[in-house]
Design a protein around this motif. Structure first.
Motif, PDB file in Angstrom:
ATOM      1  N   UNK A 229      49.520  28.969 -55.034  1.00  0.00           N
ATOM      2  CA  UNK A 229      50.931  28.996 -55.419  1.00  0.00           C
ATOM      3  C   UNK A 229      51.161  30.105 -56.438  1.00  0.00           C
ATOM      4  N   UNK A 230      52.287  30.791 -56.320  1.00  0.00           N
ATOM      5  CA  UNK A 230      52.656  31.863 -57.252  1.00  0.00           C
ATOM      6  C   UNK A 230      54.104  31.656 -57.695  1.00  0.00           C
ATOM      7  N   UNK A 231      54.360  31.857 -58.976  1.00  0.00           N
ATOM      8  CA  UNK A 231      55.732  31.703 -59.460  1.00  0.00           C
ATOM      9  C   UNK A 231      55.922  32.452 -60.775  1.00  0.00           C
ATOM     10  N   UNK A 232      57.193  32.706 -61.066  1.00  0.00           N
ATOM     11  CA  UNK A 232      57.582  33.317 -62.333  1.00  0.00           C
ATOM     12  C   UNK A 232      58.701  32.482 -62.913  1.00  0.00           C
ATOM     13  N   UNK A 276      53.161  33.852 -48.276  1.00  0.00           N
ATOM     14  CA  UNK A 276      54.319  32.962 -48.112  1.00  0.00           C
ATOM     15  C   UNK A 276      55.443  33.478 -49.012  1.00  0.00           C
ATOM     16  N   UNK A 277      56.572  33.858 -48.393  1.00  0.00           N
ATOM     17  CA  UNK A 277      56.821  33.958 -46.946  1.00  0.00           C
ATOM     18  C   UNK A 277      55.977  35.067 -46.308  1.00  0.00           C
ATOM     19  N   UNK A 278      56.048  35.178 -44.998  1.00  0.00           N
ATOM     20  CA  UNK A 278      55.181  36.106 -44.274  1.00  0.00           C
ATOM     21  C   UNK A 278      55.387  37.553 -44.709  1.00  0.00           C
ATOM     22  N   UNK A 279      56.596  37.877 -45.154  1.00  0.00           N
ATOM     23  CA  UNK A 279      56.888  39.243 -45.592  1.00  0.00           C
ATOM     24  C   UNK A 279      56.204  39.583 -46.908  1.00  0.00           C
ATOM     25  N   UNK A 302      52.747  23.923 -48.161  1.00  0.00           N
ATOM     26  CA  UNK A 302      52.921  25.381 -48.105  1.00  0.00           C
ATOM     27  C   UNK A 302      53.822  25.812 -49.259  1.00  0.00           C
ATOM     28  N   UNK A 303      53.337  26.664 -50.123  1.00  0.00           N
ATOM     29  CA  UNK A 303      54.170  27.086 -51.260  1.00  0.00           C
ATOM     30  C   UNK A 303      55.322  27.977 -50.802  1.00  0.00           C
ATOM     31  N   UNK A 304      56.486  27.904 -51.461  1.00  0.00           N
ATOM     32  CA  UNK A 304      57.589  28.809 -51.113  1.00  0.00           C
ATOM     33  C   UNK A 304      57.269  30.255 -51.458  1.00  0.00           C
ATOM     34  N   UNK A 305      56.352  30.457 -52.404  1.00  0.00           N
ATOM     35  CA  UNK A 305      55.903  31.809 -52.769  1.00  0.00           C
ATOM     36  C   UNK A 305      54.416  31.703 -53.078  1.00  0.00           C
TER      37      UNK A 305
END
Length: 361
Positions: A229-232, A276-279, A302-305
């Motif tokens: 998971x990645x977030x800011x 995630x997302x694929x882009x 599945x993480x949103x980012x």
């Protein structure tokens, strides 16, 4: 009007002699440098451009304030448009009439007394001297009677200013027209005279964006096929502003450049990974954050980012690149404003990916 022509340079003492393609030469005051100097007024520094020799180099006196790079350095923003660059040089207020006379006449006198200044160079020096001492000037260009001293305080001579952050020396030193007079309140008669948009571009160049401190779960070491998971947090995403301004008697311009974060791009550092997302582009949310913090119980979601590595990094690591895209716009004197190319700034962190060990019983 400015005196123009294709020119070559060589130096006589502190003055710059410009040789035209026709073989004629003339002498100018040396171009000023707009290199900013940190005044040491705290984290978000206020900077003042140029070394103020004799305290009168007004052309170099661009003040930078807000989130700008320390010690007068170039900022950390990379333009998304590879064809866009800040101006390599420009024309700006230089000196009042009395100060200009003192500066230019001293340069001319030194050039006249330099050995070898005869023939064409010597004639060019005399013509330049007449340009600033005789209102009829030289060739078909009107001159200035006694360096316009009678109008001291009513305007300024403008001169070329080099952008020290321009890597191409030819572009940086291409503002070679003779210094020209501009009355207070009048528009300068030159297409490359400094404008609010130019100042906005210079503020962009010196802008300092915050580090991209992406939070990960797992933090440093992850497993093959385990979603990371990645977030800011929202607090990371304040708007950033940098201002460039010129303020001299009879002339003032300012422009503020504002950067707004819009997305985070993740590049795993290996093709054997999924994002995630694929882009790989995580958009900013309505609350100003990017992604979603990991919480207990979400390991199989599945993480949103985020991302997932498909193979081990072995004895090494993968370089995860996290880059924020900033939307950049500007406003300036007289209600001017508009958009500038998006800017990017990223950081790289080493990620260790391990195989999941299974035990057979």
């Amino acid at each position: 009007m400015p005196v123009r022509g294709p020119l070559r340079r060589f130096t006589v003492g502190t003055a710059t002699v410009l040789a035209a393609a026709t073989g004629a030469t003339f002498i100018t005051a040396p171009n000023a440098s707009a290199e900013p100097v940190n005044t040491g007024k705290g984290g978000r520094a206020t900077q003042e451009g140029g070394g103020a020799r004799d305290g009168i180099y007004a052309a170099a006196r661009i003040q930078y304030s807000g989130s700008v790079a320390p010690n007068g350095g170039k900022g950390n923003v990379t333009s998304s448009d590879v064809n866009w660059n800040p101006p390599p040089c420009w024309y700006a207020p230089y000196l009042g009439a009395k100060d200009f006379k003192k500066e230019m006449s001293a340069n001319l006198e030194k050039a006249i007394n330099t050995p070898g200044m005869t023939g064409t160079p010597g004639a060019a020096i005399s013509e330049t001297q007449r340009h600033y001492e005789d209102e009829y000037g030289w060739t078909d260009t009107p001159g200035y009677k006694d360096y316009n001293v009678a109008k001291d305080g009513e305007g300024m001579f403008w001169a070329g200013v080099e952008n020290p952050n321009e890597p191409d020396m030819l572009k940086r030193s291409s503002c070679t027209d003779l210094p020209f007079w501009v009355d207070n309140g009048e528009a300068p008669p030159h297409e490359d005279a400094v404008t609010p948009e130019m100042l906005a571009a210079l503020a962009y160049q010196h802008m300092q964006l915050p580090d991209t401190k992406v939070r990960l779960a797992p933090e440093q070491t992850t497993k093959v096929n385990l979603p990371t998971w990645a977030w800011l947090d929202k607090a990371v995403f304040d708007e950033v502003q940098a201002t460039a301004a010129i303020n001299v008697p009879g002339f003032a311009l300012t422009a503020t450049t504002t950067a707004k974060p819009v997305s985070l791009r993740l590049e795993p550092g290996t093709p054997d990974a999924e994002t995630y997302p694929a882009s790989g582009e995580c958009a900013i949310g309505t609350d100003g954050s990017i992604g979603e913090p990991y919480a207990k119980g979400k390991a199989d979601q599945t993480p949103p980012c985020g991302l997932k590595y498909l193979r081990s990094s072995g004895d090494g690591t993968f370089d995860l690149q996290a880059t924020i895209t900033w939307e950049i716009a500007w406003t300036g004197s007289g209600g001017a404003g508009g958009d500038l190319p998006d800017g990017t700034f990223g950081t790289t962190r080493a990620v260790t990916v391990q195989e999941i060990q299974a035990v057979n019983r």
